[in-house]
Scaffold this motif. Structure first.
Motif, PDB file in Angstrom:
ATOM      1  N   THR A  64      58.548 -31.727 -12.294  1.00  0.00           N
ATOM      2  CA  THR A  64      57.418 -32.642 -12.297  1.00  0.00           C
ATOM      3  C   THR A  64      56.278 -32.277 -11.148  1.00  0.00           C
ATOM      4  N   PRO A  65      54.988 -31.987 -11.318  1.00  0.00           N
ATOM      5  CA  PRO A  65      54.083 -31.538 -10.475  1.00  0.00           C
ATOM      6  C   PRO A  65      54.105 -33.270  -9.353  1.00  0.00           C
ATOM      7  N   TYR A  66      53.681 -32.825  -8.134  1.00  0.00           N
ATOM      8  CA  TYR A  66      53.712 -33.817  -7.090  1.00  0.00           C
ATOM      9  C   TYR A  66      52.620 -33.530  -5.976  1.00  0.00           C
ATOM     10  N   ASP A  67      52.087 -34.297  -5.379  1.00  0.00           N
ATOM     11  CA  ASP A  67      51.084 -34.056  -4.304  1.00  0.00           C
ATOM     12  C   ASP A  67      52.094 -33.558  -3.069  1.00  0.00           C
ATOM     13  N   ALA A  68      51.398 -32.917  -1.991  1.00  0.00           N
ATOM     14  CA  ALA A  68      52.018 -32.380  -0.829  1.00  0.00           C
ATOM     15  C   ALA A  68      50.941 -32.713   0.238  1.00  0.00           C
ATOM     16  N   VAL A  69      51.294 -32.996   1.577  1.00  0.00           N
ATOM     17  CA  VAL A  69      50.458 -33.245   2.603  1.00  0.00           C
ATOM     18  C   VAL A  69      50.752 -31.825   3.441  1.00  0.00           C
ATOM     19  N   VAL A  70      49.706 -31.040   3.661  1.00  0.00           N
ATOM     20  CA  VAL A  70      49.673 -29.790   4.861  1.00  0.00           C
ATOM     21  C   VAL A  70      49.103 -30.295   6.048  1.00  0.00           C
ATOM     22  N   GLN A  71      49.886 -29.755   7.118  1.00  0.00           N
ATOM     23  CA  GLN A  71      49.101 -29.841   8.528  1.00  0.00           C
ATOM     24  C   GLN A  71      49.367 -28.675   9.164  1.00  0.00           C
ATOM     25  N   VAL A  72      48.148 -28.086   9.740  1.00  0.00           N
ATOM     26  CA  VAL A  72      48.302 -26.982  10.352  1.00  0.00           C
ATOM     27  C   VAL A  72      47.517 -27.130  11.770  1.00  0.00           C
ATOM     28  N   ALA A  73      48.151 -26.663  12.693  1.00  0.00           N
ATOM     29  CA  ALA A  73      47.636 -26.698  14.113  1.00  0.00           C
ATOM     30  C   ALA A  73      47.459 -25.170  14.370  1.00  0.00           C
ATOM     31  N   ALA A  74      46.155 -24.724  15.027  1.00  0.00           N
ATOM     32  CA  ALA A  74      46.109 -23.376  15.187  1.00  0.00           C
ATOM     33  C   ALA A  74      45.300 -23.287  16.543  1.00  0.00           C
ATOM     34  N   PRO A  75      45.616 -22.086  17.372  1.00  0.00           N
ATOM     35  CA  PRO A  75      44.603 -22.151  18.550  1.00  0.00           C
ATOM     36  C   PRO A  75      43.322 -21.766  18.268  1.00  0.00           C
ATOM     37  N   VAL A  76      42.244 -22.342  19.025  1.00  0.00           N
ATOM     38  CA  VAL A  76      40.949 -22.006  18.836  1.00  0.00           C
ATOM     39  C   VAL A  76      40.331 -20.410  18.637  1.00  0.00           C
ATOM     40  N   ASP A  77      41.308 -19.749  18.982  1.00  0.00           N
ATOM     41  CA  ASP A  77      40.955 -18.052  18.725  1.00  0.00           C
ATOM     42  C   ASP A  77      41.263 -17.721  17.160  1.00  0.00           C
ATOM     43  N   VAL A  78      41.918 -18.641  16.613  1.00  0.00           N
ATOM     44  CA  VAL A  78      42.084 -18.340  15.372  1.00  0.00           C
ATOM     45  C   VAL A  78      40.678 -18.782  14.230  1.00  0.00           C
ATOM     46  N   GLY A  79      40.347 -17.728  13.663  1.00  0.00           N
ATOM     47  CA  GLY A  79      39.203 -17.764  12.978  1.00  0.00           C
ATOM     48  C   GLY A  79      39.319 -18.305  11.766  1.00  0.00           C
ATOM     49  N   TRP A  80      40.274 -18.077  10.886  1.00  0.00           N
ATOM     50  CA  TRP A  80      40.802 -19.027   9.716  1.00  0.00           C
ATOM     51  C   TRP A  80      42.245 -18.763   9.442  1.00  0.00           C
ATOM     52  N   THR A  81      42.969 -19.430   8.857  1.00  0.00           N
ATOM     53  CA  THR A  81      44.348 -19.565   8.347  1.00  0.00           C
ATOM     54  C   THR A  81      44.345 -19.911   6.925  1.00  0.00           C
ATOM     55  N   GLY A  82      45.499 -19.109   6.177  1.00  0.00           N
ATOM     56  CA  GLY A  82      45.617 -19.387   4.784  1.00  0.00           C
ATOM     57  C   GLY A  82      47.029 -19.604   4.711  1.00  0.00           C
ATOM     58  N   LEU A  83      47.440 -20.645   3.613  1.00  0.00           N
ATOM     59  CA  LEU A  83      48.910 -20.667   3.306  1.00  0.00           C
ATOM     60  C   LEU A  83      49.011 -20.445   1.878  1.00  0.00           C
ATOM     61  N   ALA A  84      49.661 -19.644   1.510  1.00  0.00           N
ATOM     62  CA  ALA A  84      49.996 -19.257  -0.005  1.00  0.00           C
ATOM     63  C   ALA A  84      51.332 -20.261  -0.463  1.00  0.00           C
ATOM     64  N   TRP A  85      50.853 -20.996  -1.508  1.00  0.00           N
ATOM     65  CA  TRP A  85      52.114 -21.620  -1.688  1.00  0.00           C
ATOM     66  C   TRP A  85      53.335 -21.048  -2.617  1.00  0.00           C
ATOM     67  N   GLY A  86      52.754 -20.138  -3.227  1.00  0.00           N
ATOM     68  CA  GLY A  86      53.795 -19.145  -3.920  1.00  0.00           C
ATOM     69  C   GLY A  86      54.325 -18.127  -3.232  1.00  0.00           C
ATOM     70  N   GLY A  87      54.087 -18.005  -1.946  1.00  0.00           N
ATOM     71  CA  GLY A  87      54.609 -17.069  -1.056  1.00  0.00           C
ATOM     72  C   GLY A  87      53.998 -15.550  -1.217  1.00  0.00           C
ATOM     73  N   TYR A  88      52.845 -15.346  -2.170  1.00  0.00           N
ATOM     74  CA  TYR A  88      52.114 -14.141  -2.191  1.00  0.00           C
ATOM     75  C   TYR A  88      50.736 -14.268  -2.271  1.00  0.00           C
ATOM     76  N   MET A  89      49.959 -13.290  -2.070  1.00  0.00           N
ATOM     77  CA  MET A  89      48.519 -13.528  -2.283  1.00  0.00           C
ATOM     78  C   MET A  89      48.160 -13.998  -3.435  1.00  0.00           C
ATOM     79  N   THR A  90      48.730 -13.435  -4.451  1.00  0.00           N
ATOM     80  CA  THR A  90      48.142 -13.740  -6.040  1.00  0.00           C
ATOM     81  C   THR A  90      48.828 -14.589  -6.823  1.00  0.00           C
ATOM     82  N   TYR A  91      48.121 -15.253  -7.772  1.00  0.00           N
ATOM     83  CA  TYR A  91      48.685 -15.893  -8.743  1.00  0.00           C
ATOM     84  C   TYR A  91      49.447 -17.300  -7.921  1.00  0.00           C
ATOM     85  N   ASN A  92      48.792 -18.063  -6.895  1.00  0.00           N
ATOM     86  CA  ASN A  92      49.395 -19.073  -6.649  1.00  0.00           C
ATOM     87  C   ASN A  92      48.130 -19.706  -5.734  1.00  0.00           C
TER      88      ASN A  92
END
Length: 217
Positions: A64-92
């Protein structure tokens, strides 16, 4: 944005990716928001980490699909950050975020090839005010995602992440900031580092999930 590795960062990755793949998440109770998260500290350069946390509702039926909450804390030198929910770059679903003044911008993306991912309408985000802030050393966001735990994978497979067990996720990092930080559709640079790990969604279950979302909105 590319989650595949370029030659320029291969040497760096050989030094830091291997221990990332061997690590697991741990349970973390956030005193600020009240959520219990599954947490992982991803090393993006030697001795520096981006913290990724995922919280889920309890009593979710398998498949069953369900919501999730994501929290990310990054140092200020991080330009951008990404999270891939399926573990790969593609198809997720890809949750891409960056600092935007005293807050953060969260962008929903999806890729079908190793090239800049497109805006993805299959997942939507609600940025939670409590748990989203910036100081002189770190920026942090907390957001509810609808559409991150169930998606169409490669070969048109229907994928639903296991709400009570282990799931493979991945991260990407770039030192370069987006060209337009206030826009969720901003162009972003090729990543500098990427790696994956196994997260235990069972340790991230919250019986009062909906209440906490409302409390922190």
């Amino acid at each position: 944005m590319y989650f595949n590795l370029g030659a320029a960062c291969t040497a760096t990755l050989l030094a830091i990716v291997s221990p990332v793949h061997a690590a697991d998440s741990v349970a973390y109770k956030d005193p600020e928001t009240g959520f219990t998260f599954a947490q992982f500290n991803a090393q993006y350069v030697i001795g520096k980490y981006i913290t990724y946390r995922i919280a889920t509702p309890s009593n979710v039926a398998a498949g069953t699909p369900y919501d999730a909450v994501v929290q990310v804390a990054a140092p200020v030198d991080v330009g951008w950050t990404g999270l891939a929910w399926g573990g790969y770059m593609t198809y997720n679903p890809l949750t891409v975020a960056w600092q935007n003044g005293n807050s953060a911008t969260v962008s929903s993306r999806y890729a079908t090839a190793h090239q800049a991912p497109s805006i993805y309408n299959g997942a939507s985000y609600t940025l939670l005010k409590k748990g989203t802030h910036v100081n002189s050393t770190y920026w942090q966001y907390t957001a509810k995602c609808t559409g991150c735990t169930a998606f169409t994978g490669s070969g048109n497979r229907n994928v639903t992440l296991n709400p009570t067990g282990e799931n493979r996720v991945a991260f990407a990092y770039s030192r370069s900031k987006p060209s337009n930080p206030s826009s969720s559709g901003s162009a972003i640079s090729v990543h500098d580092v990427t790696a994956s790990w196994t997260v235990d969604f069972g340790s991230a279950a919250n019986a009062n999930f909906a209440e906490l979302v409302q409390k922190n909105a």
